[in-house]
Design a protein around this motif. Structure first.
Motif, mmCIF file in Angstrom:
data_model
loop_
_atom_site.group_PDB
_atom_site.id
_atom_site.type_symbol
_atom_site.label_atom_id
_atom_site.label_comp_id
_atom_site.label_asym_id
_atom_site.label_seq_id
_atom_site.Cartn_x
_atom_site.Cartn_y
_atom_site.Cartn_z
ATOM 1 N N ASN A 125 2.377 2.241 -19.665
ATOM 2 C CA ASN A 125 2.359 0.813 -19.344
ATOM 3 C C ASN A 125 2.998 0.542 -17.997
ATOM 4 N N CYS A 126 4.162 1.132 -17.793
ATOM 5 C CA CYS A 126 4.918 0.874 -16.570
ATOM 6 C C CYS A 126 4.134 1.297 -15.333
ATOM 7 N N LYS A 127 3.498 2.456 -15.407
ATOM 8 C CA LYS A 127 2.738 2.958 -14.247
ATOM 9 C C LYS A 127 1.537 2.059 -13.936
ATOM 10 N N LEU A 128 0.791 1.711 -14.980
ATOM 11 C CA LEU A 128 -0.374 0.854 -14.753
ATOM 12 C C LEU A 128 0.029 -0.542 -14.299
ATOM 13 N N LEU A 167 0.831 -1.210 0.000
ATOM 14 C CA LEU A 167 0.000 0.000 0.000
ATOM 15 C C LEU A 167 0.868 1.264 0.000
ATOM 16 N N SER A 168 2.014 1.192 0.661
ATOM 17 C CA SER A 168 2.910 2.360 0.645
ATOM 18 C C SER A 168 3.471 2.574 -0.761
ATOM 19 N N LEU A 169 3.619 1.502 -1.496
ATOM 20 C CA LEU A 169 4.071 1.624 -2.888
ATOM 21 C C LEU A 169 3.049 2.408 -3.709
ATOM 22 N N LEU A 170 1.736 2.119 -3.442
ATOM 23 C CA LEU A 170 0.680 2.870 -4.126
ATOM 24 C C LEU A 170 0.683 4.336 -3.677
ATOM 25 N N SER A 171 0.963 4.539 -2.408
ATOM 26 C CA SER A 171 1.007 5.926 -1.907
ATOM 27 C C SER A 171 2.108 6.727 -2.602
ATOM 28 N N ASP A 172 3.235 6.071 -2.871
ATOM 29 C CA ASP A 172 4.350 6.760 -3.531
ATOM 30 C C ASP A 172 4.020 7.151 -4.963
ATOM 31 N N MET A 173 2.941 6.590 -5.514
ATOM 32 C CA MET A 173 2.579 6.873 -6.909
ATOM 33 C C MET A 173 1.576 8.021 -7.023
ATOM 34 N N GLU A 174 1.466 8.827 -6.008
ATOM 35 C CA GLU A 174 0.502 9.925 -6.034
ATOM 36 C C GLU A 174 0.724 10.805 -7.268
ATOM 37 N N GLY A 175 -0.354 11.004 -8.022
ATOM 38 C CA GLY A 175 -0.306 11.834 -9.223
ATOM 39 C C GLY A 175 0.274 11.164 -10.442
ATOM 40 N N ALA A 176 0.607 9.868 -10.351
ATOM 41 C CA ALA A 176 1.268 9.184 -11.469
ATOM 42 C C ALA A 176 0.380 9.102 -12.701
ATOM 43 N N LEU A 177 -0.950 8.949 -12.494
ATOM 44 C CA LEU A 177 -1.864 8.767 -13.638
ATOM 45 C C LEU A 177 -2.602 10.055 -13.988
ATOM 46 N N GLN A 178 -2.048 11.160 -13.579
ATOM 47 C CA GLN A 178 -2.667 12.445 -13.904
ATOM 48 C C GLN A 178 -2.638 12.690 -15.416
ATOM 49 N N ASP A 179 -3.650 13.331 -15.915
ATOM 50 C CA ASP A 179 -3.729 13.626 -17.350
ATOM 51 C C ASP A 179 -3.837 15.144 -17.551
ATOM 52 N N PRO A 180 -2.885 15.827 -18.156
ATOM 53 C CA PRO A 180 -1.624 15.229 -18.646
ATOM 54 C C PRO A 180 -0.645 14.976 -17.505
ATOM 55 N N PRO A 181 0.308 14.025 -17.691
ATOM 56 C CA PRO A 181 1.269 13.725 -16.620
ATOM 57 C C PRO A 181 2.167 14.926 -16.350
ATOM 58 N N SER A 182 2.610 15.026 -15.138
ATOM 59 C CA SER A 182 3.454 16.165 -14.774
ATOM 60 C C SER A 182 4.659 15.687 -13.985
ATOM 61 N N GLY A 183 5.651 16.558 -13.869
ATOM 62 C CA GLY A 183 6.841 16.240 -13.097
ATOM 63 C C GLY A 183 7.617 15.076 -13.713
ATOM 64 N N GLN A 184 8.229 14.301 -12.853
ATOM 65 C CA GLN A 184 9.036 13.169 -13.325
ATOM 66 C C GLN A 184 8.181 12.043 -13.895
ATOM 67 N N TRP A 185 6.912 12.026 -13.492
ATOM 68 C CA TRP A 185 6.035 10.959 -14.020
ATOM 69 C C TRP A 185 5.824 11.118 -15.525
ATOM 70 N N ALA A 186 6.037 12.300 -16.050
ATOM 71 C CA ALA A 186 5.842 12.516 -17.485
ATOM 72 C C ALA A 186 6.837 11.701 -18.308
ATOM 73 N N ALA A 187 7.974 11.357 -17.700
ATOM 74 C CA ALA A 187 8.993 10.586 -18.426
ATOM 75 C C ALA A 187 8.793 9.088 -18.293
ATOM 76 N N VAL A 188 7.784 8.680 -17.547
ATOM 77 C CA VAL A 188 7.552 7.246 -17.316
ATOM 78 C C VAL A 188 6.434 6.773 -18.228
#
Length: 897
Positions: free
Chosen positions: A640-643, A616-637
């Motif tokens: 597929n990998c995020k889902l 569950l902490s792993l999911l917590s660390d993914m806050e904002g990962a699936l935002q549309d459009p992606p922002s920050g460092q998540w934009a480079a991921v």
């Protein structure tokens, strides 16, 4: 047809008057007839309708033979050679000879009876005399002669073709012996090769090889009587010192053909070859080829090696050897029942030549061809391996020197060693000891790597090798080497120093880990050895490097068999200590965890090692990962990998809960479903704003099945945030049914022999959406469609057993978050579709009772207050129906309150 009839009548007339004509007139008439015959042949595309073809062949062949003898009679070699060339020219006064040659050339390709008539004319002996002169007496070409080179080539082609057709028949060989030129030509190839006509070398070799294949008892006696092979060998010894290696190979291959091809008829020529140091000659010639660039394209070198290989089976008596079979052996190996096919080694001398060349040469082509020859001999008869290894010990001896050979030869050699186990089902203990010593010494890292890959392949074949390589000390050796490498890695970790191991050395570490993984797989005893060596802290150091990770996880998974708690503490600890952007590491750890959780015995260890909180902490660390459009460092991921990371985390939780009431109770009572809903809601695709949603009236509604189709199969796809929401609802629905841990939507990632490639994530970020595993186009697998049910099916068919009711609560908590500003109507529509799906889940009395026990009633009220407070809200009516269904099961008044 008319032309052939006319010719037939003319030839019949010729037959009738020929006996009464003088030779000159008879020849004149025949020569006048032949142009018409050849013209008819050309016009009828070789289809002959002629009454007496055999008689015509005899007449033409006799005349050609007569003309050849007339031109040769009593003349010196050079003059005779020139006369022959003039006779067979296409143009000029001597064109009659060419006409006869062309007629014989065409007639020799008709049928066997016609060929016998040609042979009976004495032409085989006459043409052998011609070939001898053409080969041994080269003429100096002038500028005028160059204009006729094309005609000369056509004449040569016809002459050679006639000889090939005649000499492949036994009758042709017998007639040939009358000329007494065969042995002269063979000896000439072995003594005058550098002085002979270049243009006639290949044709002469071709003719002699044809004669060799058709040898008879008489031809062998003839060659033996004149010491042909003896003289040829002696001559070749001289040539081997002076001629280029390529030319010596070409000359020697012709002589060796007669030796090899004669053996099925008589062993006389082979005996003569052996008694006159023939094998020493071949060894001398082949060693002269050492290091030559043209070796790979030298057909005569390959031909000699092939004939040497064949000669190993040429012997009168079977080799009898009694070897000592060292045990243990594979269960299905039985030497006593090894049946011989007849192609066994009976002659060790030619094999000793091959063995000596391999030991004394480092030429890649030579050594590679010799290893191929050994493989061929083994393939002829599996007994041959034992006959050779128990007498000459080639593989055993080659192991001592293999590290001196070129890399491709090393690879080929260890494949040959591997085939002893894989193809012969035999464990060569002595050879394996030497291979293990080679690994220990590590003189040439590439050789060590190839040797270890060979042993790895064997280990993966049968569990027996896990015991053999443990008892031989290989396992201990590998553990000691890995301990040393782990210490180096630990020292370099966290520094800016370059990786100390690259290329072959790094790959060697990979294979060592793979070997340890193979040795511990299904072997509790070897796993205990690893643990007793104190290797667990060192093994887990290799997790950080992607190219080491797969084998490292395999070792740790085997460790879990004897200690689940230790495995879980390592994996959960690595998950929690990994940085936010070590996504590939997290994925690999989660997949390993999932494999171990297949065993129910691991569930308790997972819980006690804080596995649920870790995921569950792993999911917590993914806050904002699936935002549309992606922002920050998540934009480079990549998407597929995020889902996939979300998917694997939920899979792990589902697997740990599967058929485990203790874990299920723990998860429920500690409010972890609520924590899961909170973490999923923070991923960025769900609505998190504080403002209330504005209800809108819906003109149309769609089911979740239709949304699924629109998201992945329609030409007008849904927005990215909604696709992500549907994926997560998809995962949760499988979790409800307890099947999520058995699903597979994402392609397996194959780690490369480089460092983790962060730059590869950027192109992935441009993907439209992950495509489910093994499906053409963008369609979801059938299992994903089954989540929501087929809308055409009856409602009662869509009811299913609820395994994890808490997952339904998570869906309800996410229900009001299925919203995005600017998409009010679409948001409302997907919410209604989800409520309809939840309603179908609680259709049966049993499912409603289960849901009430897990607190779904209060979850519906607290999560969807807006919908309950306003009867104008589109969700008001469907949620009220869900509430009423659940309330009917709530027998206690305080639950209703």
């Amino acid at each position: 047809t008319l032309l052939w009839e006319t010719l037939g009548k003319q030839f019949v007339e010729y037959e009738q008057v020929a006996p009464f004509l003088i030779p000159e007139e008879q020849q004149r008439r025949l020569l006048e007839f032949l142009p018409l015959f050849l013209k008819a042949w050309e016009q009828s595309a070789g289809v002959i309708v002629f009454p007496n073809l055999q008689l015509l062949a005899s007449e033409v062949s006799n005349l050609l033979t007569k003309e050849i003898k007339r031109n040769l009679n009593g003349k010196p070699a050079e003059e005779a050679r020139l006369a022959l060339e003039q006779l067979l020219k296409q143009k000029g006064e001597a064109g009659d000879g060419h006409l006869l040659l062309k007629a014989v050339y065409l007639l020799s390709q008709t049928d066997l009876r016609t060929m016998w008539n040609i042979i009976g004319s004495g032409l085989p002996a006459a043409l052998m005399q011609c070939l001898y002169l053409f080969f041994t007496v080269p003429l100096k070409k002038t500028s005028d002669d160059r204009e006729t080179s094309e005609d000369d080539a056509q004449t040569q082609e016809m002459l050679v073709k006639i000889m090939l057709n005649m000499y492949k028949e036994e009758q042709g060989i017998e007639e040939l012996l009358a000329a007494d030129k065969l042995q002269s030509l063979i000896i000439a190839t072995s003594s005058l090769w550098d002085q002979c006509s270049d243009s006639w070398k290949v044709p002469t070799g071709c003719v002699l090889r044809t004669i060799s294949k058709a040898q008879t008892k008489n031809s062998i006696v003839y060659l033996q009587a004149v010491d042909c092979i003896k003289i040829a060998v002696q001559n070749l010894f001289t040539l081997a010192d002076t001629l280029p290696a390529f030319d010596v190979c070409e000359a020697a291959s012709i002589v060796l053909c007669f030796v090899k091809d004669s053996y099925p008829v008589s062993s006389a020529l082979l005996t003569e070859f052996e008694n006159n140091d023939g094998y020493q000659l071949l060894l001398k010639i082949l060693l002269r080829c050492e290091g030559l660039q043209q070796n790979e394209g030298n057909p005569y070198l390959d031909e000699i090696l092939d004939m040497l290989t064949c000669l190993t089976t040429c012997g009168k008596t079977e080799l009898k050897v009694s070897g000592n079979i060292v045990h243990p052996q594979l269960p299905h190996f039985d030497f006593e029942r090894t049946q011989s096919s007849g192609m066994t080694v009976k002659n060790l001398q030619p094999f000793q030549v091959l063995q000596s060349i391999f030991q004394r040469s480092n030429d890649q082509h030579l050594c590679g061809r010799i290893l191929s020859a050994i493989g061929t001999i083994w393939a002829w008869d599996r007994v041959n391996f034992f006959l050779l290894e128990w007498t000459l010990q080639p593989i055993n001896q080659f192991t001592d020197i293999i590290h001196f050979k070129p890399h491709p030869v090393q690879v080929q050699f260890f494949r040959l060693v591997e085939s002893i186990v894989l193809d012969l089902s035999y464990v060569p203990h002595e050879i394996l000891k030497k291979v293990q010593y080679l690994i220990k010494e590590n003189i040439v890292p590439f050789c060590t790597l190839t040797a270890l890959q060979c042993l790895l392949s064997m280990t993966q074949k049968d569990l027996l090798f896990s015991d053999i390589f443990r008892d031989s000390g290989l396992l201990g050796l590998l553990l000691a080497l890995l301990r040393k490498e782990a210490k180096i890695l630990r020292k370099s970790a966290g520094t800016h120093l370059p990786n100390p191991k690259e290329g072959t050395e790094k790959e060697l570490n990979v294979v060592m880990l793979e070997m340890v993984a193979a040795l511990t797989a299904r072997s509790v005893r070897n796993t205990v050895v690893l643990k007793d060596y104190g290797m667990v802290p060192y093994i887990k150091i290799f997790l950080d490097d992607e190219c080491y990770r797969s084998a490292t996880l395999s070792i740790l998974e085997q460790l879990s068999v004897i200690n689940y708690e230790e495995y879980m503490s390592i994996i959960i600890g690595a998950l929690c200590s990994s940085t936010q952007w070590e996504l590939h590491l997290k994925l690999d750890l989660l997949k390993s965890l999932l494999r171990v959780l297949e065993s129910p015995k691991s569930h308790s260890a997972f819980r006690t090692c804080s596995g649920f909180n870790g995921l569950l902490s792993l999911l917590s660390d993914m806050e904002g990962a699936l935002q549309d459009p992606p922002s920050g460092q998540w934009a480079a991921v990549g998407q597929n990998c995020k889902l996939e990371l979300v998917f694997c985390a939920l899979q792990g939780i589902t697997a740990a809960l599967h058929l485990d009431p203790v874990n299920s109770t723990f998860f429920q009572r500690n409010g972890l479903f609520e924590k899961m809903a909170e973490d999923l809601g923070s991923l960025g695709c769900f609505w998190t704003e504080g403002e209330k949603q504005i209800p809108v009236s819906l003109e149309k509604t769609r089911t979740l099945s239709e949304f699924l189709d629109a998201a992945f199969c329609s030409s007008q796809p849904l927005p990215e945030w909604l696709k992500n929401c549907i994926w997560i609802l998809n995962f949760l629905d499988h979790m409800v049914k307890g099947t999520l841990h058995r699903e597979s939507y994402f392609k397996e990632r194959k780690p490369e022999m480089e460092e983790a490639r962060d730059d590869e994530e950027a192109p992935q970020a441009q993907e439209e959406h992950p495509v489910p595993f093994k499906r053409p186009g963008n369609k979801l697998p059938a299992s994903a469609y089954m989540l929501w049910g087929n809308p055409e099916e009856k409602l009662e068919m869509r009811d299913c057993t609820i395994v994890h009711p808490g997952a339904v609560c998570v869906m309800v908590r996410l229900l009001p978050r299925l919203y995005k500003e600017g998409y009010a109507q679409l948001s409302q529509e997907i919410q209604c579709a989800l409520v309809d799906h939840i309603q179908s889940l609680v259709k049966s009395e049993k499912s409603r009772q289960v849901m009430c026990e897990c607190g779904l009633l209060s979850t519906v009220i607290t999560s969807c207050q807006d919908a309950f407070c306003s009867d104008r809200h589109p969700l008001h009516l469907p949620l009220t129906r869900v509430f009423e269904k659940l309330a009917s099961q709530a027998v206690e008044p305080h639950v209703l309150r």
